[in-house]
Enzyme design. Sequence first.
Site, PDB file in Angstrom:
ATOM      1  N   LYS A 210       0.848  -1.203   0.000  1.00  0.00           N
ATOM      2  CA  LYS A 210       0.000   0.000   0.000  1.00  0.00           C
ATOM      3  C   LYS A 210       0.882   1.252   0.000  1.00  0.00           C
ATOM      4  O   LYS A 210       0.698   2.150  -0.789  1.00  0.00           O
ATOM      5  CB  LYS A 210      -0.896  -0.037   1.240  1.00  0.00           C
ATOM      6  CG  LYS A 210      -1.881   1.072   1.352  1.00  0.00           C
ATOM      7  CD  LYS A 210      -2.848   0.776   2.500  1.00  0.00           C
ATOM      8  CE  LYS A 210      -3.700   1.996   2.824  1.00  0.00           C
ATOM      9  NZ  LYS A 210      -4.661   1.735   3.901  1.00  0.00           N
ATOM     10  N   GLU A 216      10.476  -4.663   4.731  1.00  0.00           N
ATOM     11  CA  GLU A 216      10.559  -6.062   4.289  1.00  0.00           C
ATOM     12  C   GLU A 216      10.273  -6.167   2.788  1.00  0.00           C
ATOM     13  O   GLU A 216      11.008  -6.806   2.029  1.00  0.00           O
ATOM     14  CB  GLU A 216       9.536  -6.936   5.035  1.00  0.00           C
ATOM     15  CG  GLU A 216       9.811  -7.138   6.504  1.00  0.00           C
ATOM     16  CD  GLU A 216       9.191  -6.048   7.375  1.00  0.00           C
ATOM     17  OE1 GLU A 216       8.917  -4.936   6.861  1.00  0.00           O
ATOM     18  OE2 GLU A 216       9.000  -6.318   8.580  1.00  0.00           O
ATOM     19  N   GLY A 271      -5.030  -2.503   5.124  1.00  0.00           N
ATOM     20  CA  GLY A 271      -4.229  -3.637   4.653  1.00  0.00           C
ATOM     21  C   GLY A 271      -4.915  -4.972   4.874  1.00  0.00           C
ATOM     22  O   GLY A 271      -5.032  -5.800   3.959  1.00  0.00           O
ATOM     23  N   ARG A 272      -5.408  -5.185   6.088  1.00  0.00           N
ATOM     24  CA  ARG A 272      -6.010  -6.494   6.410  1.00  0.00           C
ATOM     25  C   ARG A 272      -7.404  -6.660   5.815  1.00  0.00           C
ATOM     26  O   ARG A 272      -8.038  -7.692   5.995  1.00  0.00           O
ATOM     27  CB  ARG A 272      -6.023  -6.706   7.917  1.00  0.00           C
ATOM     28  CG  ARG A 272      -6.714  -5.604   8.703  1.00  0.00           C
ATOM     29  CD  ARG A 272      -6.367  -5.687  10.173  1.00  0.00           C
ATOM     30  NE  ARG A 272      -6.878  -4.577  10.950  1.00  0.00           N
ATOM     31  CZ  ARG A 272      -6.262  -3.400  11.079  1.00  0.00           C
ATOM     32  NH1 ARG A 272      -5.138  -3.177  10.442  1.00  0.00           N
ATOM     33  NH2 ARG A 272      -6.771  -2.461  11.839  1.00  0.00           N
ATOM     34  N   GLU A 357      -5.231  -7.535  14.862  1.00  0.00           N
ATOM     35  CA  GLU A 357      -4.745  -6.200  14.516  1.00  0.00           C
ATOM     36  C   GLU A 357      -5.916  -5.208  14.611  1.00  0.00           C
ATOM     37  O   GLU A 357      -5.729  -4.046  14.953  1.00  0.00           O
ATOM     38  CB  GLU A 357      -4.174  -6.209  13.096  1.00  0.00           C
ATOM     39  CG  GLU A 357      -3.166  -5.105  12.852  1.00  0.00           C
ATOM     40  CD  GLU A 357      -2.404  -5.323  11.563  1.00  0.00           C
ATOM     41  OE1 GLU A 357      -1.352  -5.995  11.593  1.00  0.00           O
ATOM     42  OE2 GLU A 357      -2.865  -4.838  10.518  1.00  0.00           O
ATOM     43  N   HIS A 388      -5.412 -34.139  17.065  1.00  0.00           N
ATOM     44  CA  HIS A 388      -4.337 -35.011  17.550  1.00  0.00           C
ATOM     45  C   HIS A 388      -3.248 -34.216  18.251  1.00  0.00           C
ATOM     46  O   HIS A 388      -2.150 -34.720  18.473  1.00  0.00           O
ATOM     47  CB  HIS A 388      -3.773 -35.842  16.402  1.00  0.00           C
ATOM     48  CG  HIS A 388      -4.811 -36.750  15.826  1.00  0.00           C
ATOM     49  ND1 HIS A 388      -4.927 -38.072  16.198  1.00  0.00           N
ATOM     50  CD2 HIS A 388      -5.823 -36.508  14.957  1.00  0.00           C
ATOM     51  CE1 HIS A 388      -5.957 -38.607  15.557  1.00  0.00           C
ATOM     52  NE2 HIS A 388      -6.517 -37.673  14.803  1.00  0.00           N
ATOM     53  N   LYS A 508       7.412  -0.900  12.347  1.00  0.00           N
ATOM     54  CA  LYS A 508       8.073  -0.457  11.119  1.00  0.00           C
ATOM     55  C   LYS A 508       9.226   0.497  11.454  1.00  0.00           C
ATOM     56  O   LYS A 508      10.193   0.599  10.719  1.00  0.00           O
ATOM     57  CB  LYS A 508       7.067   0.220  10.179  1.00  0.00           C
ATOM     58  CG  LYS A 508       6.070  -0.778   9.580  1.00  0.00           C
ATOM     59  CD  LYS A 508       5.180  -0.157   8.527  1.00  0.00           C
ATOM     60  CE  LYS A 508       4.190  -1.190   7.994  1.00  0.00           C
ATOM     61  NZ  LYS A 508       3.377  -0.726   6.900  1.00  0.00           N
TER      62      LYS A 508
HETATM   63  C1  G6Q Z   1      -2.718  -4.118   7.850  1.00  0.00           C
HETATM   64  C2  G6Q Z   1      -1.502  -3.490   8.326  1.00  0.00           C
HETATM   65  C3  G6Q Z   1      -0.229  -4.147   7.888  1.00  0.00           C
HETATM   66  C4  G6Q Z   1       0.176  -3.823   6.456  1.00  0.00           C
HETATM   67  C5  G6Q Z   1       1.609  -4.263   6.228  1.00  0.00           C
HETATM   68  C6  G6Q Z   1       2.083  -3.982   4.829  1.00  0.00           C
HETATM   69  O1  G6Q Z   1      -3.833  -3.739   8.097  1.00  0.00           O
HETATM   70  O2  G6Q Z   1      -1.529  -2.148   8.052  1.00  0.00           O
HETATM   71  O3  G6Q Z   1      -0.239  -5.540   8.035  1.00  0.00           O
HETATM   72  O4  G6Q Z   1      -0.673  -4.431   5.549  1.00  0.00           O
HETATM   73  O5  G6Q Z   1       2.432  -3.632   7.160  1.00  0.00           O
HETATM   74  O6  G6Q Z   1       2.014  -2.620   4.527  1.00  0.00           O
HETATM   75  P1  G6Q Z   1       2.199  -2.132   3.048  1.00  0.00           P
HETATM   76  O7  G6Q Z   1       1.119  -2.707   2.217  1.00  0.00           O
HETATM   77  O8  G6Q Z   1       2.137  -0.632   3.103  1.00  0.00           O
HETATM   78  O9  G6Q Z   1       3.551  -2.620   2.596  1.00  0.00           O
END
Ligand code: G6Q
Length: 549
Positions: A210, A216, A271-272, A357, A388, A508
């Site tokens: 996003k 990462e 994001g989620r 989250e 199990h 982050k």
């Molecule tokens: C989700 C969070 C988080 C995010 C990641 C990746 O709701 O905000 O999990 O999706 O940190 O972020 P970017 O898409 O900006 O790389």
Amino acid sequence: MTSSIPPPTKRAAWQALEAHYPKVRELHLRDLFAGDPKRGERLTAEAVGITFDYSKHRITDETLGLLLRLAEQSGLRDRIEAMFRGEKINVTEKRAVLHVALRAPKEQSIIVDGEDVVPQVHAVLDKMADFSTRVRRGEWKGHTGKPIRNVINIGIGGSDLGPVMAYEALRYYSRRDLTFRFVSNIDGTDFAEATRDLDAEETLFIISSKTFTTLETMTNAHTARDWALRTLKHPAAVARHFVAVSTNAEEVAKFGIDTANMFEFWDWVGGRYSMDSAIGLSTMIAIGPENFRAMLDGFHQMDEHFRTAPFERNLPALMGLLGLWYNNFFGAQTMAVLPYEQYLKRFPAYLQQLTMESNGKHVALDGTEVVYQTGPIYWGEPGTNGQHSFYQLFHQGTKLIPCDFIGFVQPLNPLGRHHDLLMANVFAQAEALAFGKTPQEVRAEGVPAWLAPHRTFEGNRPSSTILLERLTPTALGKLVALYEHSVFTQGVLWDIDSFDQWGVELGKALAARIIPELETGASRQLQHDSSTNALIRRYKRSREVSHGR
Ligand code: G6Q
């Protein structure tokens, strides 16, 4: 917004639930069922093709009535409308929360800041469909003219978990001649293992972020570019082997990806909550645009149900309320999600982010510290594997863990007796958890007195059983939206912002200070606590020794 509504624990229904709880705590599901032969049918709701059996919960009609009153007194109806209208209900980020717009049909209109977002959503979907079709038909060629055979999504958190979960869940519908991999971890092993047997000439990277600044993802993206160019040599190859999914065109261009190959989404998609936005590009390539649209339709059906059904028949509302009952009155710390469907093996991991989250918050919307528990810990594994291992604790441990059992009537891979055996286990587990086995029953089986306590099952362990017809793209959409809206319901009941994630933002930033300390000379003065300082020194010392070898 919620100003006329008292804080959760001051609401009349909450207080009535507090007074009511000690009575219910003493009741056993065995007696509740014995006293009402129709309980199983009565406490089952059906909507949009989902059967939701909540009869094995430690509730009476009075409990349910009070929970439903709590929903009313919490302004749930208005808050649902506010979300669907595009109001900025994510107050700490001053953003609308409109994942529901991602699956809105073309004729609907949702206005954000004076603009209808639905046409934008459909324009991106069309662009995704066009691109996916070209990849699937082998028309999108790599730099050397070979068709794409491998698709690697690079992203993390919300830009990874949804795509992985959806790919695994809908693998049955996916193109088997294409390979899909997902790289998220900054641990180089993730990238190395994902690419070790692939030919760069046939590999497409989807950089999903996003912000397009996440450490990462950007580190993995740069490594991917180096890896690809080692074979492809020419920087122009990037345009054929890299596409981006992002809200940040400027950073995408800086990375060297042609913004014509960028699939957009918007700041009102969390994001989620983004697996059905362009973040789902890998899903669409795997299952095809038609199946992707069927998935969106499933989401939309659940959205409409959530928006319009009375709460007593509203699956996400009921699910959210029941979760609150255990979380805030029984003191349950965790919830288990147990899909009896191998394709849903990543569903619990996906739900962990969605639930934890969203509702792992310690202050209310107005910034005051909450005086009640918020989001529980979610965890789980597909059945029957979990049986199990950790189910022992469900049955005979000292902790109360409400369970969601998820099953499908029709198997995708019918193989002899397998499916009946699988489903027999779902039903048997929920039954055993609820009813247990009394000491009398155990002794009647001839178990000696000394062993009887070990063989006794107290029961009274609550669970929901969620049954669907068949795991299709539409069904997956319904199921994910069910949980999304149940999380929303709980966020409203707890008066928290389910749509920010300051804890993630912290993560982050945290490593940023230490990175230069690891990457530059040993002489720098470390200014952390003594433990962190010592760990950094030890790491660097050992690293130098191993480098010197
Ligand atoms: C989700 C969070 C988080 C995010 C990641 C990746 O709701 O905000 O999990 O999706 O940190 O972020 P970017 O898409 O900006 O790389």
